[in-house]
Write a protein that holds these residues in place. Structure first.
Motif, short mmCIF file in Angstrom:
data_model
loop_
_atom_site.label_atom_id
_atom_site.label_comp_id
_atom_site.label_asym_id
_atom_site.label_seq_id
_atom_site.Cartn_x
_atom_site.Cartn_y
_atom_site.Cartn_z
N PHE A 154 0.75 -1.19 0.01
CA PHE A 154 -0.16 -0.19 -0.08
C PHE A 154 0.91 1.25 0.21
O PHE A 154 1.61 1.64 1.25
CB PHE A 154 -0.96 -0.02 1.40
N LEU A 155 0.65 1.88 -0.64
CA LEU A 155 1.33 3.70 -1.09
C LEU A 155 0.48 4.21 -1.00
O LEU A 155 -0.67 4.74 -1.22
CB LEU A 155 2.07 4.22 -2.21
N ASP A 156 0.65 5.35 0.07
CA ASP A 156 -0.04 6.21 1.13
C ASP A 156 -0.04 8.01 -0.03
O ASP A 156 0.01 8.26 1.01
CB ASP A 156 -0.14 6.91 1.92
N SER A 157 -0.32 7.64 -1.56
CA SER A 157 0.40 8.90 -2.20
C SER A 157 -0.24 8.29 -3.35
O SER A 157 0.65 7.57 -3.97
CB SER A 157 1.31 9.69 -1.84
N LEU A 158 -0.45 9.70 -4.06
CA LEU A 158 -1.05 9.72 -5.39
C LEU A 158 0.04 9.54 -6.44
O LEU A 158 -0.13 9.98 -7.56
CB LEU A 158 -2.97 9.36 -5.81
N VAL A 159 0.86 10.54 -5.55
CA VAL A 159 2.11 11.56 -6.99
C VAL A 159 3.15 10.68 -5.83
O VAL A 159 2.90 10.17 -5.52
CB VAL A 159 1.56 12.81 -6.52
N ASP A 160 4.39 11.49 -7.13
CA ASP A 160 5.55 10.64 -6.38
C ASP A 160 5.89 10.84 -5.05
O ASP A 160 5.68 11.86 -3.91
CB ASP A 160 7.15 11.92 -7.25
N GLY A 161 6.71 10.24 -4.08
CA GLY A 161 6.56 10.64 -2.77
C GLY A 161 6.06 9.31 -2.06
O GLY A 161 5.00 8.61 -2.84
N GLY A 162 5.69 9.47 -1.09
CA GLY A 162 4.96 8.97 -0.15
C GLY A 162 5.46 7.37 0.80
O GLY A 162 6.50 7.54 0.18
N ASN A 163 4.44 7.20 1.63
CA ASN A 163 5.06 5.69 2.50
C ASN A 163 4.73 4.51 1.97
O ASN A 163 3.36 4.61 0.95
CB ASN A 163 4.76 6.19 3.57
N CYS A 164 5.29 3.56 1.72
CA CYS A 164 4.57 1.99 1.24
C CYS A 164 4.81 0.74 2.61
O CYS A 164 5.91 0.95 3.43
CB CYS A 164 6.02 1.61 0.51
#
Length: 248
Positions: A118-128
């Protein structure tokens, strides 16, 4: 609310044609054929699907995976979904508004190694985050029953019903009668509970998976099931995304 629920009641499949049969009537050589029914064998034998959707829910019944209790939820959600039935892969991207709060994310699930990310962002970056898939989770749907036929606009449609697996919701799928493409999905609370519903509308439906969507982002490359960034704390599990088909 930090945990995630989705009222999607099923992983989709299309083009499940059931051959009609014809029978001789009399010496007049007249014949009749049975109505075509989509999904009489579930998603058996089909490659996969890709589609966009909008989901609106009001006071809809859901099991809270954090507490195990039945909750009523109101939210708006839009997203993108793709499933590969042959290789057992799922991609799911969403943006949701609940209680005036926005949340978004992407989920990748792979049956081959029993792992989901699960990636908590729809743009570049975010935590997986990473988690194990419940071995009982299925990426397919059971056979559906034809309950009625009608029209949506000028399109002939079939109303299909899921097998009843609980006492708090009923689920109906509306498909194009000619090609079995999904058009809408309705989930209603049963009379045992306060009135509530979830309505999903499907867009840009395709009868194949999009292989590019299953590519993991870099943030997820080096994670394993022992990672401290566990998906469990988000409760964003593939079995929660598809509550109707996770265990039936």
């Amino acid at each position: 609310m930090q945990f995630f629920f989705l009222a999607i009641v099923l992983i989709l499949t299309i083009n499940n044609f059931v051959e009609s049969f014809s029978s001789s009537s009399s010496s007049s050589s007249s014949s009749s054929s049975s109505p075509q029914q989509c999904f009489s064998k579930g998603s058996e034998g089909f490659e996969g699907v890709t589609y966009e959707y909008i989901d609106s829910a009001y006071n809809a019944n859901y099991i809270n995976p954090l507490t195990g209790q039945l909750d009523q939820m109101t939210f708006y959600e839009a997203g993108l979904f793709s499933a590969d039935y042959i290789n057992g892969q799922v991609f799911y991207q969403y943006r949701r508004n609940e209680n005036s709060n926005w949340e978004e994310g992407k989920l990748f699930a792979f049956k081959s190694n029993g792992t989901q990310y699960f990636l908590d962002s729809l743009v570049d970056g975010g935590n997986c985050s990473v988690g194990k898939i419940d071995p009982e989770t299925q990426f397919t749907i059971p056979p559906l029953d034809l309950v009625s036929q009608g029209t949506m606009g000028g399109v002939n449609v079939d109303f299909l019903e899921y097998p009843q697996t609980n006492n708090y919701t009923t689920n109906t799928l509306i498909v194009n009668s000619d090609n079995c493409y999904f058009m809408s999905s309705n989930c209603h609370n049963t009379p045992l509970y306060p009135a509530g519903f979830s309505l999903i509308t499907f867009y840009n439906f395709m009868d194949e998976p999009d292989s590019q969507l299953f590519q993991l982002p870099q943030q997820c490359w080096n994670l394993n099931l022992h990672s401290t960034q566990s998906i469990q704390k988000y409760s964003k599990l593939v079995s929660n995304i598809f509550p109707k088909i996770g265990k039936y």
